[in-house]
Design an enzyme around this catalytic site. Structure first.
Site, PDB file in Angstrom:
ATOM      1  N   ILE A 152      16.321  16.960  37.606  1.00 33.73           N
ATOM      2  CA  ILE A 152      15.047  17.345  36.977  1.00 33.73           C
ATOM      3  C   ILE A 152      13.873  16.632  37.644  1.00 33.73           C
ATOM      4  O   ILE A 152      14.044  15.613  38.322  1.00 33.73           O
ATOM      5  CB  ILE A 152      15.046  17.053  35.460  1.00 33.73           C
ATOM      6  CG1 ILE A 152      15.228  15.559  35.155  1.00 33.73           C
ATOM      7  CG2 ILE A 152      16.122  17.882  34.758  1.00 33.73           C
ATOM      8  CD1 ILE A 152      15.044  15.208  33.680  1.00 33.73           C
TER       9      ILE A 152
ATOM     10  N   HIS B 125      16.832  12.491  39.571  1.00 27.44           N
ATOM     11  CA  HIS B 125      15.891  13.472  40.130  1.00 27.44           C
ATOM     12  C   HIS B 125      16.340  14.051  41.468  1.00 27.44           C
ATOM     13  O   HIS B 125      15.639  14.877  42.043  1.00 27.44           O
ATOM     14  CB  HIS B 125      14.508  12.833  40.279  1.00 27.44           C
ATOM     15  CG  HIS B 125      14.021  12.191  39.017  1.00 27.44           C
ATOM     16  ND1 HIS B 125      13.759  12.910  37.882  1.00 27.44           N
ATOM     17  CD2 HIS B 125      13.788  10.890  38.694  1.00 27.44           C
ATOM     18  CE1 HIS B 125      13.370  12.088  36.916  1.00 27.44           C
ATOM     19  NE2 HIS B 125      13.386  10.854  37.382  1.00 27.44           N
TER      20      HIS B 125
HETATM   21  O1  HDC Z   1      11.626  15.445  24.010  1.00 31.24           O
HETATM   22  C1  HDC Z   1      12.956  15.491  24.470  1.00 31.24           C
HETATM   23  C2  HDC Z   1      12.972  15.730  25.949  1.00 31.24           C
HETATM   24  O2  HDC Z   1      13.957  16.172  26.523  1.00 31.24           O
HETATM   25  N1  HDC Z   1      11.847  15.464  26.642  1.00 31.24           N
HETATM   26  C3  HDC Z   1      11.724  15.613  28.078  1.00 31.24           C
HETATM   27  C4  HDC Z   1      12.041  14.327  28.770  1.00 31.24           C
HETATM   28  C5  HDC Z   1      11.800  14.436  30.268  1.00 31.24           C
HETATM   29  O3  HDC Z   1      12.162  15.423  30.888  1.00 31.24           O
HETATM   30  N2  HDC Z   1      11.151  13.422  30.855  1.00 31.24           N
HETATM   31  C6  HDC Z   1      10.789  13.438  32.226  1.00 31.24           C
HETATM   32  C7  HDC Z   1      11.930  13.321  33.163  1.00 31.24           C
HETATM   33  S1  HDC Z   1      12.911  11.854  32.973  1.00 31.24           S
HETATM   34  C8  HDC Z   1      12.188  10.688  33.998  1.00 31.24           C
HETATM   35  O4  HDC Z   1      11.189  10.968  34.607  1.00 31.24           O
HETATM   36  C9  HDC Z   1      12.843   9.394  34.042  1.00 31.24           C
HETATM   37  C10 HDC Z   1      12.139   8.385  34.920  1.00 31.24           C
HETATM   38  O5  HDC Z   1      12.695   8.401  36.230  1.00 31.24           O
HETATM   39  C11 HDC Z   1      12.321   7.070  34.210  1.00 31.24           C
HETATM   40  C12 HDC Z   1      11.767   5.939  34.968  1.00 31.24           C
HETATM   41  C13 HDC Z   1      11.762   4.669  34.158  1.00 31.24           C
HETATM   42  C14 HDC Z   1      12.789   3.719  34.701  1.00 31.24           C
HETATM   43  C15 HDC Z   1      12.739   2.428  33.938  1.00 31.24           C
HETATM   44  C16 HDC Z   1      12.955   1.254  34.785  1.00 31.24           C
HETATM   45  C17 HDC Z   1      14.407   0.878  35.014  1.00 31.24           C
HETATM   46  C18 HDC Z   1      13.639  14.161  24.069  1.00 31.24           C
HETATM   47  C19 HDC Z   1      15.117  14.193  24.478  1.00 31.24           C
HETATM   48  C20 HDC Z   1      12.929  12.980  24.727  1.00 31.24           C
HETATM   49  C21 HDC Z   1      13.546  14.012  22.559  1.00 31.24           C
HETATM   50  O6  HDC Z   1      14.097  15.120  21.933  1.00 31.24           O
HETATM   51  P1  HDC Z   1      15.016  14.983  20.624  1.00 31.24           P
HETATM   52  O7  HDC Z   1      16.100  14.012  20.873  1.00 31.24           O
HETATM   53  O8  HDC Z   1      15.357  16.356  20.213  1.00 31.24           O
HETATM   54  O9  HDC Z   1      14.024  14.279  19.650  1.00 31.24           O
HETATM   55  P2  HDC Z   1      13.428  14.844  18.298  1.00 31.24           P
HETATM   56  O10 HDC Z   1      14.567  15.106  17.370  1.00 31.24           O
HETATM   57  O11 HDC Z   1      12.465  15.934  18.611  1.00 31.24           O
HETATM   58  O12 HDC Z   1      12.603  13.592  17.784  1.00 31.24           O
HETATM   59  C22 HDC Z   1      13.241  12.376  17.406  1.00 31.24           C
HETATM   60  C23 HDC Z   1      12.184  11.299  17.304  1.00 31.24           C
HETATM   61  O13 HDC Z   1      11.731  10.935  18.618  1.00 31.24           O
HETATM   62  C24 HDC Z   1      10.335  11.212  18.779  1.00 31.24           C
HETATM   63  N3  HDC Z   1      10.143  11.841  20.066  1.00 31.24           N
HETATM   64  C25 HDC Z   1      10.433  13.106  20.398  1.00 31.24           C
HETATM   65  N4  HDC Z   1      10.142  13.325  21.675  1.00 31.24           N
HETATM   66  C26 HDC Z   1       9.645  12.175  22.170  1.00 31.24           C
HETATM   67  C27 HDC Z   1       9.639  11.220  21.149  1.00 31.24           C
HETATM   68  N5  HDC Z   1       9.179   9.972  21.325  1.00 31.24           N
HETATM   69  C28 HDC Z   1       8.705   9.662  22.562  1.00 31.24           C
HETATM   70  N6  HDC Z   1       8.696  10.535  23.582  1.00 31.24           N
HETATM   71  C29 HDC Z   1       9.148  11.801  23.431  1.00 31.24           C
HETATM   72  N7  HDC Z   1       9.097  12.657  24.448  1.00 31.24           N
HETATM   73  C30 HDC Z   1       9.981  12.158  17.642  1.00 31.24           C
HETATM   74  O14 HDC Z   1       8.631  12.011  17.280  1.00 31.24           O
HETATM   75  C31 HDC Z   1      10.931  11.730  16.551  1.00 31.24           C
HETATM   76  O15 HDC Z   1      10.421  10.559  15.936  1.00 31.24           O
HETATM   77  P3  HDC Z   1      10.315  10.495  14.324  1.00 31.24           P
HETATM   78  O16 HDC Z   1      11.704  10.717  13.862  1.00 31.24           O
HETATM   79  O17 HDC Z   1       9.785   9.128  14.054  1.00 31.24           O
HETATM   80  O18 HDC Z   1       9.381  11.606  13.983  1.00 31.24           O
END
Ligand code: HDC
Length: 283
Positions: A201, A186
């Protein structure tokens, strides 16, 4: 369960959090300790439980683990008791489930937060981590969770009852991280590039916090006791500086919402709702 971890915070932390989710200087209830009342935004719950997640040995549990490939996927919070403006709490973390999505892994950590002295439960958090490149290990492919934590919260067909537009400052992630998530993704351009992003991000939980701050004001009478549960899916990344367009629908006792980034016409928060309680549920 992992061993209990303490988390203590004061008014300064509550104000810093409010500023980190883009509260303005005139939102006195959130940014001024002498306001009447001075309150803690209910979404601060995610910061109170956050530190105990650090105990989870992601690298031992998942193949090819790379922390820059970890994204926050979803968040669920049960707001059992409103958080005070200062306090001392004990967090107990456990792994709820690890789901194998083929290319990626989904690891859900549950954290229960209790008053450090009385043992009264205040919050239950479920942090869903989405780890790109760590799937294909032969684990279960579907979640076993049910209920509000995985509800799809599809918006109704009608136009939103309310749309709130909020430009974020470019410094927002650099400020939000001081509330406890120091993930370099971030703030550090080199680390963000490793994660596949052209610039660092925004924290998912920061955009969640912006939405919760808005819902608290517009539907919860600025009363922290109005929140019962909150749930979001982070559908796409959000760059600090972009404009959030928050679409809100009041459906029964819930506020269903979506957050769109105006500049890229992208939905960044989907499948999201805050369930209200008390007089706020019936308004
Ligand atoms: O949804 C995509 C994406 O890019 N999302 C945005 C993520 C993001 O920006 N998050 C916030 C910023 S990161 C952050 O804040 C990190 C933080 O600092 C962490 C702290 C924790 C630290 C831990 C301690 C050490 C993405 C990439 C998430 C998914 O997209 P795709 O790969 O294209 O997935 P897709 O093909 O659409 O789906 C595949 C299967 O996954 C499920 N799914 C999709 N999006 C999801 C998700 N599951 C959970 N969360 C999501 N956001 C789908 O349902 C699908 O499952 P199935 O095949 O069973 O239908």
């Amino acid at each position: 369960s992992f061993s209990p971890v303490e988390f203590e915070y004061g008014e300064r932390d509550v104000i810093l959090y409010a500023l980190g989710v883009n509260a303005q200087r005139n939102e006195l209830n959130l940014v001024y300790e002498n306001a009447d009342p001075f309150i803690c935004i209910p979404s601060f719950a995610v910061c109170v439980g956050f530190n105990s997640q650090m105990q989870v040995p992601f690298g031992d549990l998942l193949p090819n683990f790379n922390p820059m490939m970890l994204l926050h996927g979803e968040q669920f919070v049960r707001h059992i008791k409103p958080l005070p403006v200062s306090g001392k709490f004990t967090n107990i973390a456990k792994i709820i489930e690890i789901v194998d999505k083929g290319k990626s892994a989904v690891l859900v950590v549950g954290v229960t937060t209790k008053d450090a002295v009385t043992g009264e439960v205040y919050i239950e958090n479920e942090y869903t981590n989405f780890i790109r490149g760590s799937g294909g290990f032969g684990g279960p492919t579907k979640s076993v969770r049910t209920g509000a934590s995985v509800a799809s919260n599809d918006p109704p067909q009608r136009p939103a009852d309310l749309v709130v537009v909020e430009k974020t400052p470019e410094n927002l992630a650099a400020l939000y991280r001081l509330s406890g998530d120091y993930n370099p993704l971030h703030v550090d351009p080199e680390m963000a590039a490793m994660g596949g992003f052209k610039v660092p991000i925004l924290h998912g939980l920061c955009s969640y916090g912006i939405a919760c701050r808005t819902i608290l004001r517009e539907f919860g009478g600025n009363n922290p006791a109005s929140f019962k549960t909150s749930k979001v899916r982070f559908a796409k990344h959000f760059f600090p500086g972009e404009t959030a367009e928050i679409h809100l629908w009041k459906e029964g006792s819930s506020v269903i919402f979506q957050v769109k980034v105006v500049e890229r016409n992208a939905i960044v928060i989907s499948n999201a709702a805050v369930e209200l309680q008390g007089e706020w549920a019936t308004k």
